[in-house]
Design a protein around this motif. Structure first.
Motif, mmCIF file in Angstrom:
data_model
loop_
_atom_site.group_PDB
_atom_site.id
_atom_site.type_symbol
_atom_site.label_atom_id
_atom_site.label_comp_id
_atom_site.label_asym_id
_atom_site.label_seq_id
_atom_site.Cartn_x
_atom_site.Cartn_y
_atom_site.Cartn_z
ATOM 1 N N ALA A 185 2.515 12.617 -2.549
ATOM 2 C CA ALA A 185 2.837 11.168 -2.159
ATOM 3 C C ALA A 185 2.773 10.947 -0.764
ATOM 4 C CB ALA A 185 4.296 10.963 -2.806
ATOM 5 N N SER A 186 3.228 11.610 0.263
ATOM 6 C CA SER A 186 3.073 11.595 1.633
ATOM 7 C C SER A 186 1.915 11.770 2.205
ATOM 8 C CB SER A 186 4.202 12.249 2.365
ATOM 9 O OG SER A 186 3.759 13.808 2.107
ATOM 10 N N HIS A 187 1.672 11.574 3.582
ATOM 11 C CA HIS A 187 0.380 11.719 4.104
ATOM 12 C C HIS A 187 0.627 11.744 5.415
ATOM 13 C CE1 HIS A 187 0.373 7.183 3.795
ATOM 14 N NE2 HIS A 187 0.058 7.466 5.132
ATOM 15 N N THR A 188 -0.213 12.595 6.273
ATOM 16 C CA THR A 188 -0.277 12.806 7.790
ATOM 17 C C THR A 188 -1.463 12.009 8.469
ATOM 18 O OG1 THR A 188 1.016 14.858 7.661
ATOM 19 C CG2 THR A 188 -0.048 14.096 9.778
ATOM 20 N N LEU A 189 -1.165 11.217 9.406
ATOM 21 C CA LEU A 189 -2.468 10.176 10.023
ATOM 22 C C LEU A 189 -3.170 10.999 10.769
ATOM 23 C CD1 LEU A 189 -0.438 6.987 10.643
ATOM 24 C CD2 LEU A 189 -2.117 7.301 8.892
ATOM 25 N N LEU A 190 -3.802 12.244 10.129
ATOM 26 C CA LEU A 190 -4.739 13.063 11.376
ATOM 27 C C LEU A 190 -6.041 12.341 11.721
ATOM 28 C CD1 LEU A 190 -4.990 16.570 9.521
ATOM 29 C CD2 LEU A 190 -3.635 15.786 11.461
ATOM 30 N N GLY A 191 -6.415 11.229 11.153
ATOM 31 C CA GLY A 191 -7.607 10.673 11.583
ATOM 32 C C GLY A 191 -7.220 9.589 12.456
ATOM 33 N N TYR A 192 -6.113 9.225 12.877
ATOM 34 C CA TYR A 192 -5.554 8.011 13.698
ATOM 35 C C TYR A 192 -6.328 8.167 14.856
ATOM 36 C CZ TYR A 192 -3.104 4.269 15.764
ATOM 37 O OH TYR A 192 -2.705 3.118 16.554
ATOM 38 N N PRO A 193 -6.351 9.261 15.872
ATOM 39 C CA PRO A 193 -6.964 9.443 17.176
ATOM 40 C C PRO A 193 -8.462 9.113 16.896
ATOM 41 C CG PRO A 193 -5.590 11.273 16.695
ATOM 42 C CD PRO A 193 -5.584 10.498 15.491
ATOM 43 N N ILE A 194 -8.904 9.099 15.620
ATOM 44 C CA ILE A 194 -10.362 8.979 15.727
ATOM 45 C C ILE A 194 -10.634 7.413 15.530
ATOM 46 C CG2 ILE A 194 -12.544 9.156 14.296
ATOM 47 C CD1 ILE A 194 -11.189 11.742 13.169
ATOM 48 N N VAL A 195 -9.803 6.708 14.856
ATOM 49 C CA VAL A 195 -10.045 5.198 14.843
ATOM 50 C C VAL A 195 -9.680 4.575 16.252
ATOM 51 C CG1 VAL A 195 -9.684 5.061 12.526
ATOM 52 C CG2 VAL A 195 -7.762 4.749 14.027
ATOM 53 N N THR B 288 6.033 6.076 2.566
ATOM 54 C CA THR B 288 5.637 7.297 1.894
ATOM 55 C C THR B 288 6.308 8.453 2.525
ATOM 56 O OG1 THR B 288 3.856 7.676 3.634
ATOM 57 C CG2 THR B 288 3.440 6.407 1.502
ATOM 58 N N ASP B 289 6.707 8.613 3.794
ATOM 59 C CA ASP B 289 7.455 9.765 4.436
ATOM 60 C C ASP B 289 8.914 9.579 3.925
ATOM 61 O OD1 ASP B 289 4.981 10.587 5.299
ATOM 62 O OD2 ASP B 289 5.475 10.518 7.372
ATOM 63 N N ILE B 290 9.493 8.468 4.092
ATOM 64 C CA ILE B 290 10.953 8.413 3.652
ATOM 65 C C ILE B 290 11.049 8.694 2.160
ATOM 66 C CG2 ILE B 290 12.635 6.811 3.692
ATOM 67 C CD1 ILE B 290 11.692 5.541 6.033
ATOM 68 N N ALA B 291 10.073 7.902 1.540
ATOM 69 C CA ALA B 291 10.392 8.052 0.037
ATOM 70 C C ALA B 291 10.260 9.723 -0.464
ATOM 71 C CB ALA B 291 9.717 7.191 -0.797
ATOM 72 N N ALA B 292 9.308 10.143 -0.012
ATOM 73 C CA ALA B 292 8.866 11.691 -0.346
ATOM 74 C C ALA B 292 10.010 12.512 0.133
ATOM 75 C CB ALA B 292 7.540 12.111 0.471
ATOM 76 N N LEU B 293 10.388 12.314 1.153
ATOM 77 C CA LEU B 293 11.944 13.069 1.866
ATOM 78 C C LEU B 293 12.997 13.027 0.841
ATOM 79 C CD1 LEU B 293 11.059 13.044 5.694
ATOM 80 C CD2 LEU B 293 10.508 14.928 4.263
ATOM 81 N N PHE C 256 0.678 -1.381 -0.123
ATOM 82 C CA PHE C 256 0.231 -0.126 -0.088
ATOM 83 C C PHE C 256 0.864 1.306 0.005
ATOM 84 C CE2 PHE C 256 -2.696 3.054 2.380
ATOM 85 C CZ PHE C 256 -3.614 3.535 1.446
ATOM 86 N N GLY C 257 1.945 1.218 0.704
ATOM 87 C CA GLY C 257 2.956 2.364 0.680
ATOM 88 C C GLY C 257 3.436 2.928 -0.792
ATOM 89 N N GLY C 258 3.790 1.754 -1.340
ATOM 90 C CA GLY C 258 4.124 1.714 -2.590
ATOM 91 C C GLY C 258 3.253 2.346 -3.510
ATOM 92 N N ALA C 259 2.064 1.931 -3.560
ATOM 93 C CA ALA C 259 0.941 2.215 -4.544
ATOM 94 C C ALA C 259 0.517 3.677 -3.992
ATOM 95 C CB ALA C 259 -0.165 1.280 -4.315
ATOM 96 N N THR C 260 0.404 4.130 -2.760
ATOM 97 C CA THR C 260 0.025 5.292 -2.394
ATOM 98 C C THR C 260 1.212 6.526 -2.394
ATOM 99 O OG1 THR C 260 -1.408 6.584 -0.774
ATOM 100 C CG2 THR C 260 0.556 5.184 0.170
ATOM 101 N N PHE C 261 2.274 5.795 -2.782
ATOM 102 C CA PHE C 261 3.348 6.895 -3.092
ATOM 103 C C PHE C 261 3.671 7.032 -4.632
ATOM 104 C CE2 PHE C 261 7.848 7.422 -4.428
ATOM 105 C CZ PHE C 261 8.244 8.691 -3.714
#
Length: 688
Positions: free
Chosen positions: A132-142, A163-168, A98-103
């Protein structure tokens, strides 16, 4: 005072720091009341105080630049620190897929958009990396909904690492190329240096951290300073090899992740960053936002803004659909993965600022990224809230292995022993009697023993008078505990301990006296002092080898006749909670009602299967409830608050949570405690 003097005063470092502190304190709560993320309020504060508003802060001032750089580095460090490496290891293959696809898919979309609007290749690639990167803002909700262990969530959390490592890395390459003449040899040397640097940070810092933490023992101040040094040393090291400091900060977060664990030092590190340095970064982003140019971007460059926002949403959704087809995820799981991977905040904003400073991104692109952040930081959590309610969490019934009985507590605890020991710390005279009574009833139920402990707190180099007074006070508390226990027909073994740290003193005494359960009174853990210096409860909870029952009783123990135990799944932790509640109910002579909060769309056959599995497991563990209710609902906290008034006591599981900077959403237990004023028992387990 003249205008020049006033201007000089407002331009002083102390005044700048004061203004930014004031904005960080006052503005975010206003936006949160409007159900907008607090970070949006920080951006608005920057606009208000900056050149486009009151002109009280200059984004080019040295103090502002310094605070912003610290906040940017701290933001990326916390992003790396908050990644749950244990969960990543559980779903490594699917997370990488999923990381590869969403990047890659958003990267290609971004490159295509950049080229379509006439940007050079290097700028187009950088635009692609921003998506390509993202931030888990919704994690506290789950977490609050109790579905953080669902595979769709753990896979998305694990994908964040990739995603974060690859984007950086893409950012580092783009900035490096723009800084000088491009050649394949130069690129190869740069990549080799980056690989060597990453190995040094990831493995060297982890090794050094573990050694230092072992040597310093309980010195949390030194450990906190070591962690800060690791962050900024990694950032400086990154600059030495001519890459951005935020890359080093992110790698440092990954490196010390396992070292810090989930203890008090990590809480201090996150707290200082979340309330101080990280807000300064977002305020500076608002200072850099030229309001007339921003409005102009929305009108003159509407096509670019629309293409970037829609391209991000479409590419992230396409990545989810690809993974869904491969692994057979349900639509609700796919939508949660999409909503969690949608928000563009931490890495995106930090990289956009770096790209703008390097001259790779125009003001129009920078403003577009701000719009992208606003849209996704609001839309993502809203979609997470909607679709996460439909998730189901795997339970241990997928295998037929019975859960370990509550006595002895857990495989990580000492081997089984004949005596069941309950330890009760005594401190507060107003709650001491009820704690001793509950502890005595629990010990008597098992035919075990009760121990009361008082900690004479001795700081470094105490005077003889201070130590004598502390010991005398502790002995007085133990004498009172002894009187109470005798009135209940049980003897409490007194333990007097001298220790500089109350929480650690309790945990060490529990280990030394082979305690199976610690019973403590509930204290305020959300105050500023508790969050800065750590509460006693938090210290015991993170260091104890055995379970901890944190009790807040509004009535006498003998008045408790009905106990409520809410659960959502059959994870081992939920079953152990039920086992403890059954044990407590038997000791108090009360009836136990189990409330299963299932997703709102759960079918009747699914409810029946859950009920049968529950009975099978609880019968083996001798923990069957007196009554069982099923409540279809997406929010456990709402169910508890609605039903709890009919019961004398609610038993909840104490958990630790991960909070994203700029968007703090309380977990279920915290929300219930904040809104419920009845009797509660929090059952905490040792960190595994």
């Amino acid at each position: 005072m003249g205008l020049d003097a006033l201007g000089g005063l407002l331009g002083s470092p102390v005044s700048i720091f004061t203004l930014m502190l004031l904005a960080s304190l006052l503005i975010p709560p206003i936006f949160e009341r409007l159900r907008l993320p607090g970070l949006v309020g920080l951006l608005a504060a920057g606009v208000l105080l900056g050149p486009s508003g009151l002109q009280l802060l200059d984004p080019k001032a040295e103090t502002v630049v310094l605070l912003s750089d610290i906040g940017k580095i701290y933001l990326m460090f916390v992003a790396g620190l908050e990644i749950d490496l244990k969960e990543f290891r559980k779903t490594r293959n699917r997370s990488l897929s999923f990381g590869g696809a969403t990047f890659l898919i958003p990267l290609l979309f971004g490159i295509a958009i950049g080229r379509l609007f006439g940007f050079e290749w290097i700028s187009a690639v950088l635009i692609g990396s921003l998506l390509a990167s993202h931030t888990l803002l919704g994690y506290p909700i789950v977490q609050r909904l109790g579905v953080a262990q669902a595979e769709a969530v753990t896979v998305t959390v694990g994908a964040t690492i990739f995603t974060d490592i690859a984007a950086l890395l893409v950012l580092a390459i783009c900035v490096s190329i723009s800084a000088g003449e491009f050649s394949w040899l130069r690129l190869a040397v740069q990549m080799a240096a980056l690989v060597v640097y990453a190995v040094i940070v990831l493995f060297g810092f982890r090794w050094a951290g573990r050694r230092y933490f072992r040597q310093t023992g309980d010195d949390q101040g030194s450990q906190f300073l070591f962690t800060l040094l690791a962050v900024f040393l990694a950032a400086v090291g990154a600059q030495v090899i001519q890459i951005e400091g935020i890359i080093g900060a992110f790698l440092a977060g990954l490196a010390v992740n396992d070292v810090l664990g989930k203890g008090a030092v990590k809480e201090k590190v996150e707290f200082v960053g979340g309330v101080l340095f990280i807000p300064f970064f977002f305020i500076d982003m608002g200072l850099l936002l030229n309001l007339p140019a921003f409005v102009s971007t929305l009108s003159r460059h509407l096509a670019l803004v629309s293409a970037v926002v829609l391209g991000l949403l479409a590419s992230k959704l396409l990545a989810v659909l690809v993974v869904r087809l491969r692994y057979g995820y349900r639509w609700s799981e796919a939508m949660v993965m999409w909503s969690l991977s949608m928000p563009q905040v931490a890495a995106t904003l930090a990289a956009a600022l770096v790209g703008r400073q390097a001259g790779l991104l125009t003001d129009a692109v920078f403003n577009t990224v701000i719009v992208l952040m606003l849209v996704t930081s609001v839309l993502g959590p809203l979609l997470t809230q909607r679709f996460a309610k439909r998730l189901t969490v795997p339970d241990i019934n997928q295998s037929n292995r019975p859960v370990e009985p509550w006595e002895p507590p857990y495989p990580a605890a000492p081997p089984a022993r004949q005596d069941f020991a309950v330890l009760v710390p005594v401190y507060n005279p107003t709650t001491e009697a009820r704690l001793i009574e509950v502890g005595a009833l629990l010990a008597r139920q098992a035919g075990g023993k009760l121990a009361a402990i008082a900690i004479a707190q001795a700081h470094l180099n105490p005077t003889e008078a201070e130590l004598t007074n502390a010991i005398a006070l502790s002995r007085q508390r133990l004498q009172q505990a002894n009187t109470i226990s005798h009135s209940l027909g049980i003897t409490a073994e007194p333990i007097l301990r001298i220790d500089s740290d109350v929480g650690l003193g309790i945990s060490r005494a529990a280990r030394e006296h082979d305690t199976q359960l610690i019973v403590m009174g509930y204290g305020e853990t959300a105050s500023l002092q508790a969050r800065l210096f750590g509460s006693v409860i938090a210290h015991v909870f993170t260091t104890a080898h055995c379970p901890v029952a944190i009790i807040r009783l509004q009535v006498q123990p003998q008045q408790i006749r009905q106990i409520l135990v809410p659960i959502r799944d059959l994870a081992p932790s939920s079953l152990r909670l039920i086992q403890f509640a059954r044990y407590l109910a038997t000791a108090l002579g009360a009836a136990m009602t189990l409330v299963h909060v299932c997703p709102a769309h759960t079918t009747e056959p699914a409810k029946a299967r859950f009920r049968q599995r529950l009975y099978d497991q609880l019968q083996d563990a001798a923990a069957s409830p007196d009554r069982y209710k099923v409540v279809p609902h997406g929010d456990i906290a709402q169910v508890i608050l609605r039903v709890a008034s009919q019961y004398d006591l609610v038993v909840l599981r104490a958990t630790r949570r991960m909070a994203s900077p700029g968007l703090t959403v309380s977990d279920m237990t915290t929300e219930v405690l904040r809104r419920f004023d009845g009797s509660v028992v929090l059952f905490g387990e040792p960190e595994g």
